[in-house]
Design an enzyme around this catalytic site. Structure first.
Site, PDB file in Angstrom:
ATOM      1  N   LEU A 516      11.532  54.291 -51.706  1.00  0.00           N
ATOM      2  CA  LEU A 516      12.240  55.220 -52.919  1.00  0.00           C
ATOM      3  C   LEU A 516      13.344  55.793 -52.315  1.00  0.00           C
ATOM      4  O   LEU A 516      14.267  55.994 -53.335  1.00  0.00           O
ATOM      5  CB  LEU A 516      11.080  56.284 -53.147  1.00  0.00           C
ATOM      6  N   GLY A 517      13.607  56.174 -51.295  1.00  0.00           N
ATOM      7  CA  GLY A 517      14.945  57.003 -50.817  1.00  0.00           C
ATOM      8  C   GLY A 517      14.592  57.120 -49.415  1.00  0.00           C
ATOM      9  O   GLY A 517      13.695  57.173 -48.709  1.00  0.00           O
ATOM     10  N   ARG A 518      15.817  57.936 -48.736  1.00  0.00           N
ATOM     11  CA  ARG A 518      15.960  58.048 -47.335  1.00  0.00           C
ATOM     12  C   ARG A 518      16.755  59.369 -47.571  1.00  0.00           C
ATOM     13  O   ARG A 518      17.935  59.500 -47.891  1.00  0.00           O
ATOM     14  CB  ARG A 518      16.526  56.910 -46.820  1.00  0.00           C
ATOM     15  N   GLY A 519      16.255  60.350 -46.437  1.00  0.00           N
ATOM     16  CA  GLY A 519      16.835  61.653 -46.349  1.00  0.00           C
ATOM     17  C   GLY A 519      16.768  62.075 -44.857  1.00  0.00           C
ATOM     18  O   GLY A 519      16.533  61.129 -44.089  1.00  0.00           O
ATOM     19  N   SER A 521      15.056  63.811 -43.094  1.00  0.00           N
ATOM     20  CA  SER A 521      13.803  63.830 -42.479  1.00  0.00           C
ATOM     21  C   SER A 521      12.927  62.526 -42.488  1.00  0.00           C
ATOM     22  O   SER A 521      11.916  62.426 -41.646  1.00  0.00           O
ATOM     23  CB  SER A 521      12.881  64.916 -42.923  1.00  0.00           C
ATOM     24  N   GLY A 522      13.576  61.657 -42.989  1.00  0.00           N
ATOM     25  CA  GLY A 522      12.846  60.312 -42.848  1.00  0.00           C
ATOM     26  C   GLY A 522      12.940  59.574 -44.335  1.00  0.00           C
ATOM     27  O   GLY A 522      13.437  59.898 -45.156  1.00  0.00           O
ATOM     28  N   VAL A 524      11.174  57.659 -47.764  1.00  0.00           N
ATOM     29  CA  VAL A 524      10.051  57.848 -48.695  1.00  0.00           C
ATOM     30  C   VAL A 524       9.591  56.444 -49.178  1.00  0.00           C
ATOM     31  O   VAL A 524      10.612  55.694 -49.653  1.00  0.00           O
ATOM     32  CB  VAL A 524      10.367  58.782 -49.714  1.00  0.00           C
ATOM     33  N   LYS A 538       6.111  60.033 -47.183  1.00  0.00           N
ATOM     34  CA  LYS A 538       7.155  60.183 -46.267  1.00  0.00           C
ATOM     35  C   LYS A 538       6.720  59.846 -44.976  1.00  0.00           C
ATOM     36  O   LYS A 538       5.879  60.595 -44.285  1.00  0.00           O
ATOM     37  CB  LYS A 538       7.898  61.634 -46.815  1.00  0.00           C
ATOM     38  N   ASP A 635      16.887  73.575 -47.643  1.00  0.00           N
ATOM     39  CA  ASP A 635      17.786  72.393 -47.961  1.00  0.00           C
ATOM     40  C   ASP A 635      17.774  72.216 -49.531  1.00  0.00           C
ATOM     41  O   ASP A 635      17.305  70.972 -49.792  1.00  0.00           O
ATOM     42  CB  ASP A 635      17.350  71.161 -47.132  1.00  0.00           C
TER      43      ASP A 635
END
Ligand SMILES: *[C@@H]1O[C@H](CO)[C@@H](O)[C@H](O)[C@H]1NC(C)=O
Ligand SMILES: *[C@@H]1O[C@H](CO)[C@@H](O)[C@H](O)[C@H]1NC(C)=O
Length: 804
Positions: A516-519, A521-522, A524, A538, A635
């Site tokens: 779904l996405g990547r931030g 911290s890791g 998802v 996540k 954040d």
């Protein structure tokens, strides 16, 4: 460790003694058979339900005053859920509850007068306390002749129906069992209502009397008049009211209580903390309750609700606001020209209008009130010309929002300019004086607290046991019931939050297929759990914590819930894997929609932007001020704001800052946390990080919501830094705000909106953002006051906040 050694010895000793003592005590009975009784003198003489969660017997309500009650015994102090004689307590000597031979259960006072009776007449009957908390009198064949569930006091337990013959009546005060003045029952229109009810004054306040019946969502045609809370935490009433607990699901003990402050609240029992937490309320704000501040009193949000007196009035009894306020100056009614009116904006006293005229000039309305001796004040609506002269002032509340103005009648001789300051609308001020929430950081350590209790308990236990041995074995039986284990696992998980195995999550996400996405911290992934709930999983990278710490930290996060925070469902911690499982939020993150809205048809409308601004502020305010464990997000940015259906925002990734950085250096913090453009200046200094960093980031998000573009995209010159752009924009905005003009706002707001926005709200949002972005963090407002200010520019939202 040295401090601990004495209690440790005590524990050991007491354990040894416990082993020496015979462990069996007579099992407490759960039923009362013919001719047996409970006596008030012996406090172990009680009925206990088979699963031990409820008990029933004499409950001490005052010195030498007892009621016959049922209580939930896991909580300390016990939560009383039913009382037979709440307004007629009996004596501490000689009182009894007897199962008489005629088949009725009877409560008698010291002089054998009957105070209460079930009036059942079946000689074979016995009384039994069931696991549901219901006390029943039944025949040997199981026919129920009487049950406490039919006579609720202020609480409904699951599956206890409220019907046309029953009502809830609040307690008179906190900690009291006697009847108060708030009631809930089905009225003659078949609607479940909440009302304040005394012989002098009565007033319905729920559903909202200001709404037309069809706007309340209730129906009046179903005459079955019944409402019940089911095992899942859903409350359904025959008038079409339906409401789900925020922790909806089985295996949680709940109760619905009409509290002494007139609000109806749903509570869920948290086994791990041994406390009740609120999982639903009828009125989102207590000021909606009528008569809370008594006659002439006004309920104000500060932002916590408080009572105050209007200017020219003083409180009757500061310890009991229900007695209201009295006038400091009397008006000589025969000289109407001596009366003057003081305008109280954003204030209303609901009801008690002696007259109503739909369209009148304010002069005419003023005259009606001036010349009528009994008029205390009048309400006036500028837009419609509605005039409401009032004979008495009840249900006063002051609330943020445009409409509602009260003109209070005062003698001309009173200098009103001296008085009026107190109730003026709240304006955003940059230099708010507040306690820095950073101080609260170690406010609650439940572990420490539990241990303190435990030590205390253990020492007391030891002393008592010594006494036991000295004074004989017989005493033990009386003591037994109090020796329930205190140290139930601190980490006991509630059923809502659980540990997953890596394999389970692998299956749920079909081997981490759909990213779904990547931030920071890791990454998802989307997954479907085995109970069909859609989840976001996540995979955390760089977790520096050990398994134990991770576990403890997460169980704290797992307990937080608020509609504007992404709900955490569980986690996985196996070998090097650290995963978080949370609810899946439909529309994805704000940045995608706000900045990249594909095509003109898909950009966010103004009302949605405003809703997001309010929701995010509420979520952060909850994290900063209200939740059990204090949390700084660290954040806040559009990527971490997810949008549910109808654009209700939910903040993601809260609590991670702590998780990923415990014991880490500041360098570590800034590597993982904070995103360029959103981080407060103090990140670069050595100042400790407080909640004000979130306030700063929130300020950036607000500006972006209004402008519809990322701050980093505002850069025009080459080589300009985002911080410089932001400073420059702020200077300009400050100048514009100071100018008092409003035309500039049209140029600032996202041009895609094509002028379709609420300029009051836009101005307020910019004004708040400017405050939030103060370099000096003590000048930034708290999230609580941000919520308050936003709601000031929009009354409608305030009324939407109710949850059932
Ligand atoms: C009236 O309410 C009861 C209880 O909620 C429900 O079972 C019943 O179906 C309703 N009747 C109608 C006609 O809607
Ligand atoms: C009322 O009080 C204000 C503020 O104290 C003062 O400036 C003003 O002169 C007073 N007005 C009268 C009529 O006394």
């Amino acid at each position: 460790m040295r401090n601990h050694s004495i209690p440790t010895i005590l524990i050991r000793l007491s354990l040894i003694f416990t082993l020496l003592l015979p462990s069996a005590s007579p099992a407490p009975r759960s039923s009362l058979t013919r001719r047996s009784f409970l006596s008030v003198e012996d406090d172990s003489d009680i009925l206990v339900s088979q699963d031990k969660s409820f008990a029933c017997g004499f409950y001490e309500v005052g010195s030498n005053a007892f009621t016959f009650s049922i209580w939930f015994s896991k909580s300390k102090p016990e939560t009383v859920v039913w009382t037979a004689n709440r307004d007629n307590p009996v004596n501490g000597h000689g009182s009894r509850v007897t199962m008489r031979k005629d088949g009725s259960v009877v409560l008698t006072d010291y002089d054998d007068t009957v105070v209460w009776s079930t009036n059942t007449g079946s000689p074979q009957a016995h009384a039994q306390l069931l696991d549901t908390g219901n006390l029943v009198v039944k025949d040997p064949d199981g026919t129920v002749l009487w049950q406490s569930f039919d006579y609720p006091t202020d609480t409904l337990l699951p599956n206890q129906a409220l019907n046309q013959n029953s009502r809830l009546v609040s307690a008179a005060a906190a900690g009291s069992l006697s009847s108060g003045h708030y009631k809930s029952y089905f009225d003659s229109n078949n609607m479940l209502i909440l009302m304040y009810d005394t012989p002098e004054f009565a007033s319905v306040y729920w559903p909202d009397p200001a709404l037309a019946q069809w706007d309340t969502g209730r129906s009046t045609y179903n005459s079955s008049r019944s409402a019940v809370l089911d095992d899942m935490g859903q409350f359904v009433s025959s008038d079409n009211l339906a409401f789900k607990a925020s922790d909806w699901g089985t295996a949680i003990i709940r109760r619905l209580t009409l509290d002494y402050d007139g609000n109806l609240r749903l509570y869920s029992w948290d086994e791990s903390t041994k406390t009740w937490s609120i999982s639903g309320v009828a009125l989102s704000s207590v000021c909606q309750v009528h008569s809370l501040c008594g006659r002439n009193g006004i309920c104000v949000y500060t932002p916590t609700p408080q009572c105050t007196c209007p200017p020219g009035f003083e409180v009757n009894d500061p310890s009991d606001w229900s007695k209201g306020c009295k006038r400091q100056y009397s008006i000589d009614c025969h000289k109407p020209h001596q009366a003057e009116f003081l305008e109280l904006p954003h204030t209303n006293f609901w009801g008690s209008d002696f007259n109503f005229t739909p369209s009148l000039s304010i002069r005419a309305c003023r005259k009606i009130c001036k010349t009528d001796c009994s008029c205390e004040a009048f309400g006036y609506n500028q837009e419609t010309g509605e005039c409401y002269p009032k004979i008495e002032l009840h249900n006063g509340k002051s609330y943020p929002g445009p409409d509602g103005t009260i003109f209070l009648k005062l003698p001309r001789s009173v200098n009103t300019s001296k008085l009026s300051s107190r109730l003026q609308g709240h304006k955003p001020v940059c230099s708010v004086k507040e306690v820095d929430i950073g101080k609260d950081i170690r406010r609650k350590s439940s572990r420490g607290k539990n241990w303190a209790y435990f030590y205390w308990f253990a020492s007391a236990f030891f002393v008592i046991e010594l006494l036991f041995i000295i004074f004989g074995w017989w005493f033990i039986f009386r003591r037994e019931k109090q020796s329930a284990p205190m140290e139930e696992g601190y980490r006991a998980m509630s059923t809502q939050f659980r540990r997953f195995t890596f394999k389970e999550l692998k299956i749920a996400t079909r081997n981490f297929q759909e990213e779904l996405g990547r931030g920071g911290s890791g990454a998802v992934y989307k997954g479907v759990l085995d109970d069909d709930r859609v989840a976001a999983v996540k995979k955390l990278e760089d977790v520096i914590q050990g398994e134990e710490e991770f576990h403890a930290e997460l169980s704290l996060i797992g307990r937080i819930y608020h509609m504007n925070l992404v709900r955490m469902w569980g986690f996985c911690s196996e070998r090097s894997h650290r995963l978080l499982v949370s609810e899946f939020v439909e529309k994805g993150s704000l940045d995608k929609i706000l900045f990249h809205g594909d095509g003109l048809a898909n950009f966010l409308r103004w009302s949605e932007r405003f809703k997001i601004a309010v929701g995010v502020a509420k979520g952060l305010a909850y994290l900063h001020h209200e939740c059990l464990e204090w949390v700084i997000h660290c954040d806040v940015k559009p990527e971490n704001i997810l949008l549910g259906h109808d654009f209700e925002p939910k903040i993601a990734d809260f609590g991670l800052a702590k998780l990923l950085n415990r014991g880490g250096s500041l360098e570590n913090l800034s590597r993982i946390q904070g995103t360029r453009g959103y981080i407060a200046p103090e990140w670069a200094s050595s100042l400790p990080i407080t909640g004000k960093v979130d306030v700063y980031s929130y300020g950036v998000v607000l500006l972006e919501l209004v402008k519809g573009a990322r701050v980093s995209d505002w850069i025009i010159g080459r080589g300009e830094e985002v911080e410089m752009v932001l400073r420059r924009s702020l200077e300009l905005l400050k100048k514009n705000l100071k100018s008092g003009q409003e035309s500039w706002i049209g140029d600032f707001v996202d041009s895609r909106l094509d002028g379709k926005f609420n300029s009051n709200q836009a101005l307020m949002m910019v004004e708040i953002a400017v405050c939030c972005l103060e370099e000096e963090r003590s000048k930034r407002p708290s999230m609580k006051s941000v919520v308050q200010m936003l709601l000031l520019s929009d009354d409608e939202l305030n009324s939407h906040a109710a949850s059932f």
